[in-house]
Design a protein around this motif. Structure first.
Motif, mmCIF file in Angstrom:
data_model
loop_
_atom_site.group_PDB
_atom_site.id
_atom_site.type_symbol
_atom_site.label_atom_id
_atom_site.label_comp_id
_atom_site.label_asym_id
_atom_site.label_seq_id
_atom_site.Cartn_x
_atom_site.Cartn_y
_atom_site.Cartn_z
ATOM 1 N N PHE A 57 0.818 -1.215 0.000
ATOM 2 C CA PHE A 57 0.000 0.000 0.000
ATOM 3 C C PHE A 57 0.858 1.275 0.000
ATOM 4 O O PHE A 57 0.374 2.357 0.269
ATOM 5 C CB PHE A 57 -0.943 0.011 1.204
ATOM 6 C CG PHE A 57 -2.007 -1.042 1.109
ATOM 7 C CD1 PHE A 57 -3.047 -0.918 0.197
ATOM 8 C CD2 PHE A 57 -1.960 -2.171 1.917
ATOM 9 C CE1 PHE A 57 -4.026 -1.875 0.096
ATOM 10 C CE2 PHE A 57 -2.938 -3.148 1.812
ATOM 11 C CZ PHE A 57 -3.970 -2.998 0.898
ATOM 12 N N LEU A 58 2.169 1.111 -0.274
ATOM 13 C CA LEU A 58 3.065 2.267 -0.256
ATOM 14 C C LEU A 58 3.593 2.592 -1.653
ATOM 15 O O LEU A 58 3.770 1.688 -2.472
ATOM 16 C CB LEU A 58 4.281 1.995 0.650
ATOM 17 C CG LEU A 58 4.083 1.849 2.150
ATOM 18 C CD1 LEU A 58 5.443 1.696 2.808
ATOM 19 C CD2 LEU A 58 3.340 3.027 2.734
ATOM 20 N N GLY B 179 -2.502 3.679 -1.106
ATOM 21 C CA GLY B 179 -3.833 3.076 -1.190
ATOM 22 C C GLY B 179 -3.791 1.858 -2.099
ATOM 23 O O GLY B 179 -2.857 1.057 -2.028
ATOM 24 N N TRP B 180 -4.775 1.743 -2.981
ATOM 25 C CA TRP B 180 -4.839 0.574 -3.864
ATOM 26 C C TRP B 180 -4.069 0.772 -5.159
ATOM 27 O O TRP B 180 -4.179 -0.032 -6.072
ATOM 28 C CB TRP B 180 -6.300 0.255 -4.182
ATOM 29 C CG TRP B 180 -7.068 -0.195 -2.989
ATOM 30 C CD1 TRP B 180 -7.875 0.577 -2.210
ATOM 31 C CD2 TRP B 180 -7.089 -1.514 -2.428
ATOM 32 N NE1 TRP B 180 -8.403 -0.175 -1.191
ATOM 33 C CE2 TRP B 180 -7.938 -1.471 -1.303
ATOM 34 C CE3 TRP B 180 -6.467 -2.722 -2.769
ATOM 35 C CZ2 TRP B 180 -8.181 -2.573 -0.507
ATOM 36 C CZ3 TRP B 180 -6.718 -3.828 -1.979
ATOM 37 C CH2 TRP B 180 -7.554 -3.756 -0.863
ATOM 38 N N PHE B 181 -3.301 1.876 -5.240
ATOM 39 C CA PHE B 181 -2.674 2.208 -6.512
ATOM 40 C C PHE B 181 -1.825 1.057 -7.072
ATOM 41 O O PHE B 181 -1.903 0.731 -8.249
ATOM 42 C CB PHE B 181 -1.803 3.464 -6.374
ATOM 43 C CG PHE B 181 -1.048 3.769 -7.617
ATOM 44 C CD1 PHE B 181 -1.696 4.338 -8.708
ATOM 45 C CD2 PHE B 181 0.303 3.439 -7.749
ATOM 46 C CE1 PHE B 181 -1.014 4.598 -9.886
ATOM 47 C CE2 PHE B 181 0.989 3.682 -8.926
ATOM 48 C CZ PHE B 181 0.326 4.275 -9.993
ATOM 49 N N LEU C 123 14.972 -5.331 -10.306
ATOM 50 C CA LEU C 123 15.492 -4.588 -11.442
ATOM 51 C C LEU C 123 14.878 -3.203 -11.551
ATOM 52 O O LEU C 123 15.510 -2.268 -12.012
ATOM 53 C CB LEU C 123 15.274 -5.381 -12.745
ATOM 54 C CG LEU C 123 15.851 -6.805 -12.722
ATOM 55 C CD1 LEU C 123 15.629 -7.501 -14.057
ATOM 56 C CD2 LEU C 123 17.344 -6.817 -12.384
ATOM 57 N N ASN C 124 13.602 -3.057 -11.105
ATOM 58 C CA ASN C 124 12.986 -1.725 -11.137
ATOM 59 C C ASN C 124 12.954 -1.090 -9.750
ATOM 60 O O ASN C 124 12.499 0.032 -9.610
ATOM 61 C CB ASN C 124 11.557 -1.808 -11.680
ATOM 62 C CG ASN C 124 11.510 -2.398 -13.070
ATOM 63 O OD1 ASN C 124 12.482 -2.309 -13.817
ATOM 64 N ND2 ASN C 124 10.406 -3.023 -13.411
ATOM 65 N N PHE C 125 13.374 -1.799 -8.738
ATOM 66 C CA PHE C 125 13.430 -1.312 -7.357
ATOM 67 C C PHE C 125 12.068 -0.811 -6.868
ATOM 68 O O PHE C 125 11.995 0.011 -5.979
ATOM 69 C CB PHE C 125 14.485 -0.212 -7.214
ATOM 70 C CG PHE C 125 15.846 -0.649 -7.663
ATOM 71 C CD1 PHE C 125 16.632 -1.418 -6.818
ATOM 72 C CD2 PHE C 125 16.339 -0.310 -8.911
ATOM 73 C CE1 PHE C 125 17.895 -1.848 -7.220
ATOM 74 C CE2 PHE C 125 17.600 -0.746 -9.315
ATOM 75 C CZ PHE C 125 18.371 -1.510 -8.476
ATOM 76 N N ASP C 126 10.999 -1.312 -7.479
ATOM 77 C CA ASP C 126 9.656 -0.882 -7.120
ATOM 78 C C ASP C 126 9.121 -1.779 -6.000
ATOM 79 O O ASP C 126 8.491 -2.806 -6.243
ATOM 80 C CB ASP C 126 8.753 -0.965 -8.357
ATOM 81 C CG ASP C 126 7.333 -0.542 -8.053
ATOM 82 O OD1 ASP C 126 7.075 -0.041 -6.939
ATOM 83 O OD2 ASP C 126 6.482 -0.700 -8.944
ATOM 84 N N ILE C 127 9.403 -1.379 -4.755
ATOM 85 C CA ILE C 127 9.051 -2.202 -3.600
ATOM 86 C C ILE C 127 7.533 -2.345 -3.470
ATOM 87 O O ILE C 127 7.007 -3.446 -3.290
ATOM 88 C CB ILE C 127 9.643 -1.577 -2.308
ATOM 89 C CG1 ILE C 127 11.170 -1.598 -2.375
ATOM 90 C CG2 ILE C 127 9.149 -2.309 -1.072
ATOM 91 C CD1 ILE C 127 11.775 -2.959 -2.491
#
Lengths: 274, 289
Positions: free
Chosen positions: B37-38, B52-54, B255-259
């Motif tokens: 949710f972050l 949120g739900w993004f 690889l995208n570091f998108d936690i």
């Protein structure tokens, strides 16, 4: 079936079975053969007879320091297995010999933790490892692999312990054995085969684990599975070398596996197929 | 020995395993749920905010996500078909009276003990390589053009490798089930004039049904998490052609570091795995009593 089978039929089935078996085994066989070739021979086209050179084995050691990942593999596989056994033996023991209403639920719950896909906890484990300095350490991997295999270890031990008849314990008690004597002289000898099988299967599983080992190591603590995966880069084009590294990586576990066929069925199906 | 004393001792003996697994299950999974949710990217960790739900929405609307679900499905079903059908046939074959049965068994189960990166690299380089692989040699011998397997049929190539790894497992379990089949019943059916095919359909197959179920369920759990085989062969490509859900999440995280995004994907993976797990638990649970 105790029926007489004509030799002709038997030979027919034998040929069919051997053809299938050799086809399945072929990739392994060809890797072993290629490991004894020179690099030129390795890419020179199909050939089952190598020049039996040990050159590639030497190069894997001198250029890639093969001993290090091998040692890491041994330490991580054996370490995580022994740690898991230390935690699991008392638990399985208690559940097999002093079951309560909750025992079945606990066992099913333990099994359910095994269903969690590793990738679902990749993010937190990765961050924890980064922040605590566990990244690229053997102790970090020992802990993760121990937790990962703990449910299987408890389950396997439980199914073995459950087969030890309770009457023997009562008989020992009647003869005046104390709890300590009971455990050392009666239970342990009966439990050893089960523990040994569990140990064997778990070492195999830990040795071949290739998700966490690749995610959580770079060079220092990388075991063979992570080391070999790094051969997918251009240097992997040295096929004789790749074959030599692969052969050494799978040989010990292949031999252990051959000896643990039966336990494998039992361990991996959680006792559902015997 | 008093029962109460035994019971409290048993409690202490059980505790470490239970507590460890409890922590192992709750802490990381709770963290994954929280991160999902972050807005949290490791390249810019100070800009973390509530999303949120993004992240879920993002995953849901990303075409790569649906590609990966589809690939996961094809991969699991493809491997299951090959290993179950192949496993039954090979188990029947090995169960026949043959010379050297022990060695045949050992040869057949061997691929199971080959670690995934080794299996994948052997197949990629020695067997399926378009210029130096054994398949290319065979094609040349037959006068055909060699195929660049991983470029042209990436998902099929991975299915082939994974099926090779799991065929021994299916065979071994089905063989174990087959060997507990009642021989007398078989003979009786044979004397009554039942053909080999009808004996297989009405006697052998029902007897093996439980083992087949177990094979399907356990393999599915492992097949949902195929990773190393993809990493060392196609890297999920070309494009997303061989990216499964596990690999997609790995890519987002590492690889995208998108936690945040990877965590949302992780939660989706848990839901998927749980659907399978419920069935598996039922099958195994029946055997406990």
């Amino acid at each position: 079936m105790a029926r007489a089978v004509s030799t002709q039929t038997k030979i027919g089935w034998t040929i069919a079975a051997w053809v299938v078996a050799l086809l399945i085994f072929f990739p392994i066989l060809y890797t072993v053969i290629t490991s004894f070739k020179t690099e030129q021979e390795a890419i020179a086209g199909f050939d089952l007879i190598p020049s039996f050179t040990l050159q590639s084995y030497g190069e894997v050691q001198t250029q890639n320091d093969y001993i290090r990942p091998f040692t890491n593999s041994v330490i991580i596989a054996v370490g995580s297995t022994i740690l898991a056994l230390i935690v699991a033996i008392p638990a399985a023991w208690a559940m097999a010999f002093a079951p309560t209403k909750q025992t079945k639920n606990i066992l099913m719950w333990m099994l359910s933790t095994k269903m969690m896909p590793a990738v679902a906890v990749l993010v937190p484990i990765y961050l924890i490892f980064l922040n605590t300095g566990l990244m690229d350490t053997r102790i970090g991997l020992v802990i993760i692999l121990m937790l990962m295999n703990l449910p299987i270890v408890v389950w396997m031990l439980y199914t073995y312990f459950r087969e030890i008849p309770g009457e023997i314990l009562e008989a020992a008690r009647m003869d005046g054995a104390t709890l300590g004597q009971e455990i050392v002289h009666v239970l342990t000898p009966m439990a050893v085969p089960g523990i040994a099988s569990t140990l064997l299967l778990n070492i195999i599983l830990a040795w071949n684990e290739a998700f966490w080992t690749i995610q959580l190591t770079t060079t220092n603590a990388a075991p063979l599975s992570a080391f070999i995966a790094s051969f997918s880069s251009p240097q992997g084009l040295f096929w004789a070398k790749l074959s030599a590294a692969s052969t050494m990586a799978i040989a010990p576990i292949l031999i252990m596996g051959w000896f643990s066929q039966k336990q494998l069925v039992r361990g991996l199906t959680f006792g559902a197929v015997k | 020995m008093a029962t109460r004393q035994t019971q409290s001792l048993a409690k202490i003996m059980r505790a470490p395993a239970i507590i460890l697994l409890l922590i192992w299950m709750i802490v990381p999974l709770g963290m994954t749920l929280y991160y999902s949710f972050l807005n949290y990217n490791l390249l810019n960790p100070t800009q973390t905010s509530w999303a949120g739900w993004f992240n879920y929405q993002y995953f849901y609307t990303d075409p790569a996500f649906w590609d990966s679900i589809w690939n996961t499905l094809i991969l699991v079903l493809g491997v299951l078909c090959i290993t179950v059908v192949g496993g039954i046939l090979i188990a029947l074959l090995i169960d026949k009276p043959i010379f050297g049965q022990g060695i045949v068994r050992i040869l057949v189960i061997s691929p199971f003990f080959v670690m995934p990166p080794v299996a994948a690299l052997i197949w990629k380089n020695m067997i399926m390589h378009p210029s130096y692989g054994v398949f290319a040699d065979v094609a040349q011998f037959l006068g055909m053009a060699p195929v660049d397997w991983f470029a042209q049929y990436p998902l099929f190539s991975i299915i082939l490798i994974v099926a090779w790894q799991w065929l021994p497992f299916a065979t071994l379990i089905l063989l174990t089930a087959l060997q507990s089949l009642d021989g007398e019943q078989m003979e009786a059916a044979e004397m009554d004039g039942a053909s080999a095919l009808s004996r297989f359909i009405y006697l052998t197959l029902p007897h093996m049904s439980r083992a087949i179920t177990v094979v399907i369920l356990i393999q599915t759990i492992f097949l949902l998490s195929i990773y190393a085989e993809i990493l060392v062969t196609t890297n999920g490509g070309p494009g997303n052609a061989s990216t499964n859900l596990t690999y997609l999440i790995y890519r987002a995280a590492r690889l995208n570091f998108d936690i945040g995004g990877a965590a949302a994907g992780g939660i989706i993976a848990v839901v998927l795995a749980n659907i399978v797990a419920i069935f598996l638990m039922r099958a195994v649970g029946k055997n406990l009593d």
